[in-house]
Design an enzyme around this catalytic site. Structure first.
Site, PDB file in Angstrom:
ATOM      1  N   HIS A  18       0.817  -1.208   0.000  1.00 28.86           N
ATOM      2  CA  HIS A  18       0.000   0.000   0.000  1.00 28.86           C
ATOM      3  C   HIS A  18       0.858   1.269   0.000  1.00 28.86           C
ATOM      4  O   HIS A  18       0.440   2.302  -0.527  1.00 28.86           O
ATOM      5  CB  HIS A  18      -0.983  -0.035   1.176  1.00 28.86           C
ATOM      6  N   HIS A  41      -8.131  -7.992  -7.864  1.00 26.45           N
ATOM      7  CA  HIS A  41      -8.429  -8.809  -6.666  1.00 26.45           C
ATOM      8  C   HIS A  41      -8.621  -7.822  -5.518  1.00 26.45           C
ATOM      9  O   HIS A  41      -7.697  -7.561  -4.737  1.00 26.45           O
ATOM     10  CB  HIS A  41      -7.282  -9.768  -6.365  1.00 26.45           C
ATOM     11  N   GLU A 120     -13.916  -8.707  -7.551  1.00 21.88           N
ATOM     12  CA  GLU A 120     -13.766  -9.570  -6.373  1.00 21.88           C
ATOM     13  C   GLU A 120     -14.659 -10.782  -6.604  1.00 21.88           C
ATOM     14  O   GLU A 120     -15.803 -10.645  -7.024  1.00 21.88           O
ATOM     15  CB  GLU A 120     -14.164  -8.795  -5.101  1.00 21.88           C
ATOM     16  N   ASP A 145     -14.042 -13.124 -12.060  1.00 24.10           N
ATOM     17  CA  ASP A 145     -12.615 -13.405 -12.051  1.00 24.10           C
ATOM     18  C   ASP A 145     -11.837 -12.186 -12.572  1.00 24.10           C
ATOM     19  O   ASP A 145     -12.043 -11.748 -13.710  1.00 24.10           O
ATOM     20  CB  ASP A 145     -12.367 -14.637 -12.940  1.00 24.10           C
ATOM     21  N   GLY A 146     -10.966 -11.673 -11.731  1.00 29.62           N
ATOM     22  CA  GLY A 146     -10.238 -10.454 -12.080  1.00 29.62           C
ATOM     23  C   GLY A 146      -9.313 -10.622 -13.265  1.00 29.62           C
ATOM     24  O   GLY A 146      -9.091  -9.677 -14.026  1.00 29.62           O
ATOM     25  N   ASP A 166      -3.317  -8.411  -7.318  1.00 33.06           N
ATOM     26  CA  ASP A 166      -2.940  -8.772  -5.947  1.00 33.06           C
ATOM     27  C   ASP A 166      -3.691 -10.039  -5.520  1.00 33.06           C
ATOM     28  O   ASP A 166      -4.574  -9.996  -4.660  1.00 33.06           O
ATOM     29  CB  ASP A 166      -3.309  -7.570  -5.036  1.00 33.06           C
TER      30      ASP A 166
HETATM   31  C1  LIG Z   1      -4.860 -10.367  -1.219  1.00 32.90           C
HETATM   32  S1  LIG Z   1      -6.579 -10.162  -1.230  1.00 32.90           S
HETATM   33  C2  LIG Z   1      -6.781  -8.551  -1.925  1.00 32.90           C
HETATM   34  C3  LIG Z   1      -6.390  -7.419  -1.056  1.00 32.90           C
HETATM   35  C4  LIG Z   1      -6.605  -6.070  -1.660  1.00 32.90           C
HETATM   36  N1  LIG Z   1      -6.062  -5.976  -3.015  1.00 32.90           N
HETATM   37  C5  LIG Z   1      -5.973  -5.007  -0.792  1.00 32.90           C
HETATM   38  O1  LIG Z   1      -4.799  -4.668  -1.005  1.00 32.90           O
HETATM   39  O2  LIG Z   1      -6.654  -4.497   0.092  1.00 32.90           O
HETATM   40  C6  LIG Z   1      -7.085 -11.188  -2.573  1.00 32.90           C
HETATM   41  C7  LIG Z   1      -8.566 -11.148  -2.846  1.00 32.90           C
HETATM   42  O3  LIG Z   1      -8.804 -11.775  -4.111  1.00 32.90           O
HETATM   43  C8  LIG Z   1     -10.047 -12.457  -4.060  1.00 32.90           C
HETATM   44  N2  LIG Z   1     -10.004 -13.414  -5.180  1.00 32.90           N
HETATM   45  C9  LIG Z   1      -9.527 -14.686  -5.215  1.00 32.90           C
HETATM   46  N3  LIG Z   1      -9.540 -15.156  -6.478  1.00 32.90           N
HETATM   47  C10 LIG Z   1     -10.022 -14.168  -7.275  1.00 32.90           C
HETATM   48  C11 LIG Z   1     -10.229 -14.029  -8.680  1.00 32.90           C
HETATM   49  N4  LIG Z   1      -9.933 -15.009  -9.536  1.00 32.90           N
HETATM   50  N5  LIG Z   1     -10.728 -12.862  -9.140  1.00 32.90           N
HETATM   51  C12 LIG Z   1     -11.031 -11.841  -8.296  1.00 32.90           C
HETATM   52  N6  LIG Z   1     -10.844 -11.917  -6.956  1.00 32.90           N
HETATM   53  C13 LIG Z   1     -10.331 -13.054  -6.452  1.00 32.90           C
HETATM   54  C14 LIG Z   1     -10.091 -13.040  -2.673  1.00 32.90           C
HETATM   55  O4  LIG Z   1     -11.416 -13.311  -2.270  1.00 32.90           O
HETATM   56  C15 LIG Z   1      -9.437 -11.907  -1.851  1.00 32.90           C
HETATM   57  O5  LIG Z   1     -10.407 -11.037  -1.348  1.00 32.90           O
END
Ligand SMILES: C[S@@+](CC[C@H](N)C(=O)[O-])C[C@H]1O[C@@H](n2cnc3c(N)ncnc32)[C@H](O)[C@@H]1O
Length: 281
Positions: A18, A41, A120, A145-146, A166
């Protein structure tokens, strides 16, 4: 989809990620023209540090807790200020403390004409994200899916902006997914800033990923890494990194100032850092 970021919010890896994300956005918002922020993500946007998940690990105390209690050098304090100002808004001396995730940081730093695209996949997290940042006309949230969404999001109409990738690194082949998503997006939009976070749990995997990006012909690649203790394959995550494609002007010098100070503040063992240009113009 077992990963829950609430257990880890505000830990050393979040502070690293961050602090850098904030510096990239501060630079990008200096130019008047609008920009787009894509978070593949996104997580839930803000995390309750008094909640059971954060309480259970206490990771934030060794991360943002230490940084808030420290007195960094004036130069580093200036670089951290935009990030810490946003953190402090949700960090009262008394009462529940919250830690801002990447979508909230971006929402606070972006301007009226900028746009945020957030993905998300976890249904519960999507609902929280909607409550946290969704009531803002600049924000679009997609429950998908991101990696797949990124391909549809680029190039953005503004032709300026930043993509944060991320992922939770639950899957063994996460580096391959990141690589494929980056290369596909970069082919369509090679001037965007891409910031890809990764853990240093599998140094060979991280090395393969970074080398593969360069071998694929991507130019202007900066690798930034940070460790709070010596690598131990059987131990907890000891460090993390960020690969930045098209790094903003000055970010390399800023990282060289920020990381030694963060390593000093957050190290629990033998901390370290590295800033390396993998490919130039
Ligand atoms: C490391 S966390 C993200 C933290 C956020 N970027 C932050 O810095 O505050 C990863 C997130 O990705 C989500 N996630 C997992 N697979 C995903 C996908 N294929 N596409 C989008 N989101 C996904 C998870 O549910 C989780 O909330």
């Amino acid at each position: 989809m077992n990963y829950r970021h609430a257990f880890h919010a505000g830990n050393f890896a979040d502070v690293f990620k961050h602090a850098l994300l904030t510096r990239l956005l501060v630079y990008l918002t200096r130019k008047d023209s609008p920009l787009r922020y894509v978070d593949t993500h996104a997580g839930v946007g803000a995390y309750d540090l008094s909640g059971p998940e954060a309480e259970r690990t206490g990771e934030w105390r060794a991360g943002i807790g230490r940084v808030l209690a420290a007195s960094p050098s004036p130069q580093v304090a200036g670089l951290l200020q935009p990030f810490l100002d946003i953190v402090r808004e949700s960090f009262p001396d008394e009462g529940p403390r919250r830690y801002p995730g990447s979508p909230l940081l971006a929402k606070r730093l972006l301007r009226r004409g900028d746009r945020l695209m957030l993905c998300e996949l976890h249904p519960q997290d999507v609902r929280k994200l909607e409550v946290e940042v969704g009531r803002d006309r600049r924000v679009t949230i997609e429950a998908r899916d991101g990696y797949a969404a990124l391909n549809a999001f680029v190039p953005p109409p503004e032709r300026r902006g930043l993509v944060l990738i991320d992922p939770p690194f639950e899957q063994r082949d996460e580096f391959s997914h990141m690589l494929n998503a980056l290369l596909k997006a970069h082919r369509k939009w090679n001037t965007g800033v891409y910031a890809l976070w990764y853990p240093l749990k599998d140094p060979a995997g991280a090395g393969w990923f970074c080398d593969s990006v360069v071998k694929a012909g991507v130019r202007r690649v900066l690798r930034v890494e940070f460790e709070v203790s010596a690598y131990d394959p059987a131990g907890p995550m000891s460090g993390c990194g960020m690969l930045i494609v098209n790094p903003t002007h000055g970010i390399e010098a800023e990282a060289r100032l920020l990381l030694p100070e963060l390593a000093r503040l957050l190290a629990v063992g033998q901390g370290g850092w590295k800033v390396e240009e993998l490919a130039g113009e």
